[in-house]
Design an enzyme around this catalytic site. Structure first.
Site, PDB file in Angstrom:
ATOM      1  N   SER A 183       0.802  -1.224   0.000  1.00  0.00           N
ATOM      2  CA  SER A 183       0.000   0.000   0.000  1.00  0.00           C
ATOM      3  C   SER A 183       0.832   1.269   0.000  1.00  0.00           C
ATOM      4  CB  SER A 183      -0.938   0.003   1.201  1.00  0.00           C
ATOM      5  OG  SER A 183      -0.207  -0.185   2.397  1.00  0.00           O
ATOM      6  N   HIS A 211      -5.571  -3.111  -2.309  1.00  0.00           N
ATOM      7  CA  HIS A 211      -5.354  -2.034  -3.282  1.00  0.00           C
ATOM      8  C   HIS A 211      -5.395  -2.534  -4.727  1.00  0.00           C
ATOM      9  CE1 HIS A 211      -4.417   1.126  -0.363  1.00  0.00           C
ATOM     10  NE2 HIS A 211      -4.008   0.104   0.371  1.00  0.00           N
ATOM     11  N   LYS A 242     -11.774   0.708  -1.357  1.00  0.00           N
ATOM     12  CA  LYS A 242     -10.783   1.444  -2.139  1.00  0.00           C
ATOM     13  C   LYS A 242     -11.305   1.568  -3.583  1.00  0.00           C
ATOM     14  CE  LYS A 242      -7.490   0.067   1.313  1.00  0.00           C
ATOM     15  NZ  LYS A 242      -7.870   1.124   2.264  1.00  0.00           N
TER      16      LYS A 242
HETATM   17  C1  PLP Z   1      -3.163  -3.172   2.390  1.00  0.00           C
HETATM   18  C2  PLP Z   1      -4.413  -2.813   3.163  1.00  0.00           C
HETATM   19  N1  PLP Z   1      -5.153  -3.802   3.659  1.00  0.00           N
HETATM   20  C3  PLP Z   1      -6.276  -3.540   4.352  1.00  0.00           C
HETATM   21  C4  PLP Z   1      -6.684  -2.249   4.598  1.00  0.00           C
HETATM   22  C5  PLP Z   1      -7.917  -2.010   5.387  1.00  0.00           C
HETATM   23  O1  PLP Z   1      -9.022  -1.864   4.529  1.00  0.00           O
HETATM   24  P1  PLP Z   1     -10.294  -1.073   5.005  1.00  0.00           P
HETATM   25  O2  PLP Z   1     -10.032   0.369   4.733  1.00  0.00           O
HETATM   26  O3  PLP Z   1     -11.408  -1.644   4.195  1.00  0.00           O
HETATM   27  O4  PLP Z   1     -10.463  -1.345   6.467  1.00  0.00           O
HETATM   28  C6  PLP Z   1      -5.952  -1.193   4.097  1.00  0.00           C
HETATM   29  C7  PLP Z   1      -6.408   0.195   4.340  1.00  0.00           C
HETATM   30  O5  PLP Z   1      -5.754   1.160   4.246  1.00  0.00           O
HETATM   31  C8  PLP Z   1      -4.770  -1.481   3.362  1.00  0.00           C
HETATM   32  O6  PLP Z   1      -4.013  -0.486   2.868  1.00  0.00           O
END
Ligand code: PLP
Length: 397
Positions: A183, A211, A242
């Protein structure tokens, strides 16, 4: 002061420390929709900060789907295992399983809950979890919550992982967890090699496509589809929050896996079901992902161009291979100063600092969406050049 009991005095001290090290964060207030141009704290900016990669967060079709579902009210009133699980939730799960090409899928309140809850439901004391050092906080917290032994390997280092797997004998179960698209660095996990290692060492493999869902792969399933290994990865997690412009996380896999998580994933069991209207918006988003592949195709093409242009202008985008493009500048104060200068020129590119990234790797994270025009992208490059041109940003190796 009545509201500041002595027992909390330590917070003031530690907050001051954070301020001094450039790590203090504050929120800005957005007015109006989340789009490629936005109003933040009353200022109009070109927005390179959002994860709304396909430009769906403000798409009227999502809002309309949610509005229609509101005929049955807003709140869910109970956790899914009591009476919070509606037709809308079930239909979205069926559609998610179709989208992912799996037997079943489970909708979780968020991607964070899907990750942390799944890991803790799949591993426990007597087990071992292998985790990439750059995994998202939700995966890392899941490892901690599981109370399994945790072995972290340096970023994307399959040699190291192979050695760790070889050495970790005597455990009941093994689980490898990784982001598929990292991310902050915007690079891709070596999923083919990870699938090989998992098979060879009889380990479970869990990937987080947060992502990549909607962006990578012919159908938008993610990096696993892009690399042709989706059917070799038994636990695939994604998020609706996202590229799908909505909110909520999901797990896709076999029926046995999903039923196990329904019974054992604590954030699912012990949390109120999200509103049915959210599930309805998620379904509308999935349909758009299926029917409008031009969004992801155009986005990835534009991202490739931007990475090349940034390189040509002397900026190092490290290993980015996606719509997430970091410019690593090292110290947090420097990242904040550059972000602030861009803001003054009308561009919002957030500074990312520890603990989101490791010490010394503070960066500006450019997040491209399919709503950005060529003019917006050219304007950003121009603004970066204004800040000192080539080499203004010292890039970590
Ligand atoms: C790689 C990754 N996994 C999971 C999440 C969490 O997702 P959510 O925003 O749906 O809680 C994020 C959020 O920033 C993320 O960047």
């Amino acid at each position: 002061m009545a509201n500041s009991p002595r027992s909390l005095a330590w917070i003031e001290k530690q907050s001051e420390d954070l301020r001094e090290s450039g790590l203090w964060r504050r929120r800005s207030v957005r007015s109006g929709p989340q789009t490629a141009e936005l109003a933040l704290d009353g200022r109009r900016l070109v927005n390179f900060s959002s994860n709304d990669y396909l430009g769906l967060a403000a798409d009227p079709r999502l809002a309309e789907a949610a509005r229609t579902a509101l005929a049955n009210g807003w709140g869910s009133g109970a956790s899914p295992l009591i009476s919070g699980y509606s037709h809308e939730h079930r239909d979205l799960e069926i559609q998610l399983a179709e989208f992912e090409g799996t037997e079943a899928a489970l909708l979780a309140p968020s991607g964070f809950a899907a990750n942390s809850g799944s890991i803790a439901a799949l591993a426990g004391p007597g087990d071992v979890v292998f985790t990439d050092r750059k995994n998202h906080a939700s995966l890392l917290d899941g490892c901690r919550l599981s109370r399994a032994d945790v072995r972290s390997y340096s970023h994307a280092d399959c040699q190291r992982l192979r050695r760790l797997l070889g050495r970790s004998t005597g455990y009941r179960r093994r689980l490898i967890v990784t982001d598929s698209l990292f991310s902050m660095d915007g690079d891709l996990a070596p999923l083919v090699e990870l699938a090989d290692l998992a098979e060879r060492h009889e380990a479970m493999l869990l990937i987080d496509e947060a992502h990549a869902t909607g962006v990578f792969g012919d159908h938008g399933r993610g990096v696993a589809e892009q690399l042709g290994v989706d059917d070799r990865i038994p636990i695939r997690i994604g998020t609706l929050s996202k590229a799908l412009g909505s909110v909520g996380g999901f797990i896709a896999g076999s029926r046995v896996l999903i039923e196990w998580l329904v019974n054992r994933a604590r954030p699912y069991l012990f949390s109120t079901a999200p509103p049915a209207a959210m599930a309805a918006a998620g379904r509308a988003a999935l349909e758009i992902v299926r029917d409008e592949p031009w969004r992801r195709q155009g986005l990835l093409q534009r991202a490739g161009q931007l990475r090349r242009q940034l390189n040509e202008h002397g900026w190092n985008v490290v290993n980015s291979a996606s719509q997430i493009i970091p410019l690593v500048v090292g110290e947090p104060g420097r990242a904040v100063a550059i972000s602030q200068s861009l803001l003054e020129r009308g561009y919002y590119v957030p500074a990312i600092r520890p603990p989101t990234v490791p010490d010394g790797e503070s960066c500006l994270r450019i997040s491209l969406t399919c709503g950005h025009s060529e003019e917006m992208v050219a304007g950003l490059i121009g603004a970066l050049d204004d800040l000192g041109g080539r080499g203004a940003v010292r890039v970590c190796p």
